[in-house]
Design a protein around this motif. Structure first.
Motif, PDB file in Angstrom:
ATOM      1  N   LEU A   1     -54.901 -50.196  23.630  1.00 22.24           N
ATOM      2  CA  LEU A   1     -55.821 -51.310  23.402  1.00 22.24           C
ATOM      3  C   LEU A   1     -56.897 -51.371  24.477  1.00 22.24           C
ATOM      4  CD1 LEU A   1     -53.314 -54.078  22.251  1.00 22.24           C
ATOM      5  CD2 LEU A   1     -55.107 -53.013  20.859  1.00 22.24           C
ATOM      6  N   ARG A   2     -56.519 -51.049  25.712  1.00 17.98           N
ATOM      7  CA  ARG A   2     -57.492 -51.045  26.800  1.00 17.98           C
ATOM      8  C   ARG A   2     -58.566 -49.987  26.541  1.00 17.98           C
ATOM      9  NH1 ARG A   2     -54.176 -50.115  30.724  1.00 17.98           N
ATOM     10  NH2 ARG A   2     -53.655 -52.318  30.950  1.00 17.98           N
ATOM     11  N   VAL A   3     -58.145 -48.805  26.120  1.00 13.95           N
ATOM     12  CA  VAL A   3     -59.105 -47.742  25.820  1.00 13.95           C
ATOM     13  C   VAL A   3     -59.992 -48.142  24.641  1.00 13.95           C
ATOM     14  CG1 VAL A   3     -59.358 -45.363  25.019  1.00 13.95           C
ATOM     15  CG2 VAL A   3     -57.675 -45.908  26.789  1.00 13.95           C
ATOM     16  N   ALA A   4     -59.389 -48.723  23.616  1.00 14.66           N
ATOM     17  CA  ALA A   4     -60.163 -49.152  22.453  1.00 14.66           C
ATOM     18  C   ALA A   4     -61.225 -50.173  22.839  1.00 14.66           C
ATOM     19  CB  ALA A   4     -59.229 -49.719  21.384  1.00 14.66           C
ATOM     20  N   GLU A   5     -60.860 -51.101  23.713  1.00 13.12           N
ATOM     21  CA  GLU A   5     -61.810 -52.122  24.148  1.00 13.12           C
ATOM     22  C   GLU A   5     -62.889 -51.533  25.057  1.00 13.12           C
ATOM     23  OE1 GLU A   5     -59.114 -54.845  25.898  1.00 13.12           O
ATOM     24  OE2 GLU A   5     -58.569 -55.813  23.994  1.00 13.12           O
ATOM     25  N   ASN A   6     -62.479 -50.645  25.975  1.00 11.08           N
ATOM     26  CA  ASN A   6     -63.447 -50.067  26.916  1.00 11.08           C
ATOM     27  C   ASN A   6     -64.443 -49.143  26.228  1.00 11.08           C
ATOM     28  OD1 ASN A   6     -62.225 -51.448  29.008  1.00 11.08           O
ATOM     29  ND2 ASN A   6     -61.063 -49.689  29.749  1.00 11.08           N
TER      30      ASN A   6
END
Length: 306
Positions: free
Chosen positions: A241-246
């Motif tokens: 999720l962090r990668v998707a958001e970043n």
């Protein structure tokens, strides 16, 4: 210092530009004469970063060219590994190093089988890059490239790359774990974005997409655990999720391939995971479902193109 680069996509052009800026002599190996003609009209690579542009004159040729190769960067699509690499095997010197910088898993071992594991180094990058036009690469996100030997033999980054090379690198003594970490993120994000035709960030914002992503992450963690691979300090879903958001505005490479009616790397990403899951006796029904859906979607798009 000389480098030959096989694969003139975003990462290949990015490395070619930075190697040239650091003083290396660079030659791109292009897939056909028409692609070579396009390159010659431009005469080099245009690098874009932070709204600034640099022109980087490099050489280009076809796989039929002659001359020894001491350093080769392999960054073709993963499914092209053997067909792209085989014509260059006679040109590799006895001391040649081949740096494999591709998505997925399994293709690294394929390259090692062709050139010998002692000559292969494996890379995994978090640099963000995309092609604005042929041979015009935008360095959209500064990341890091981990590099390590497939067989554990010692190697030296300073001997491999020229001083002043502008990309961030780090030696990695556990490159397999690093590759599995990247595979985990790719398995979570790429097929979903390709199927739904959405940007990476939509996976975090859409509740239904997010629920599926959580299931995919749990299945992946079970396979990694059975393989004895420790992924991240926290749950995989948090990292995904962090990668998707970043990378929220990004279009995944798999989605771009589908939209441009090109073959995807689904077999080297989700397909590899499903193969390993079967080997270790772990059920991954949601990954298998996505694998089959992407296969059908890819086949339908390619057939409509024909």
């Amino acid at each position: 210092m000389e480098w030959t680069i096989l694969g003139a996509g975003a990462i290949g052009c990015l490395w070619a530009a930075y190697l040239q800026q650091a003083g290396a002599r660079v030659q791109l190996i292009l897939r056909d004469p028409s692609r070579l003609d396009t390159f010659r009209q431009q005469g080099g690579i245009r690098l874009v970063r932070d709204e600034k542009e640099w022109f980087c004159p490099v050489e280009a040729g076809l796989a039929t060219a002659t001359g020894p190769i001491e350093r080769l960067l392999l960054c073709t699509k993963a499914f092209d590994t053997e067909s792209a690499l085989r014509p260059l095997l006679p040109r590799l010197t006895a001391s040649a190093r081949v740096l494999v910088l591709q998505n997925g898993l399994g293709n690294q071992q394929q390259a090692a089988g062709l050139v010998g594991s002692g000559r292969v180094l494996i890379g995994s990058t978090t640099d963000g890059a995309w092609l604005r036009a042929p041979f015009e690469v935008v360095h959209a996100g500064v990341g890091e490239t981990a590099i390590g030997p497939l067989d554990g033999r010692p190697f030296s980054l300073p001997e491999l790359l020229p001083p002043g090379f502008g990309l961030r690198l780090r030696p990695d003594t556990d490159i397999e774990r690093t590759l599995w970490r990247k595979l985990a993120i790719n398995c979570a994000i790429n097929p979903l974005t390709a199927l739904h035709g959405c940007r990476n960030g939509d996976l975090a914002r859409n509740p239904a997409y997010r629920d599926t992503l959580e299931i995919l992450c749990r299945e992946f963690e079970q396979v990694a655990a059975a393989r004895g691979i420790r992924l991240f300090d926290g749950p995989l879903v948090q990292q995904a999720l962090r990668v998707a958001e970043n990378t929220g505005d990004n279009l995944s490479s798999m989605l771009q391939d589908i939209r441009h009616q090109r073959p995807t790397e689904i077999e080297q990403i989700t397909g590899y995971l499903c193969h390993e899951a079967k080997r270790v006796g772990v059920a991954v029904p949601r990954h298998r479902e996505l694998l089959e859906r992407i296969r059908r979607l890819e086949s339908a798009r390619m057939n409509s193109h024909d």
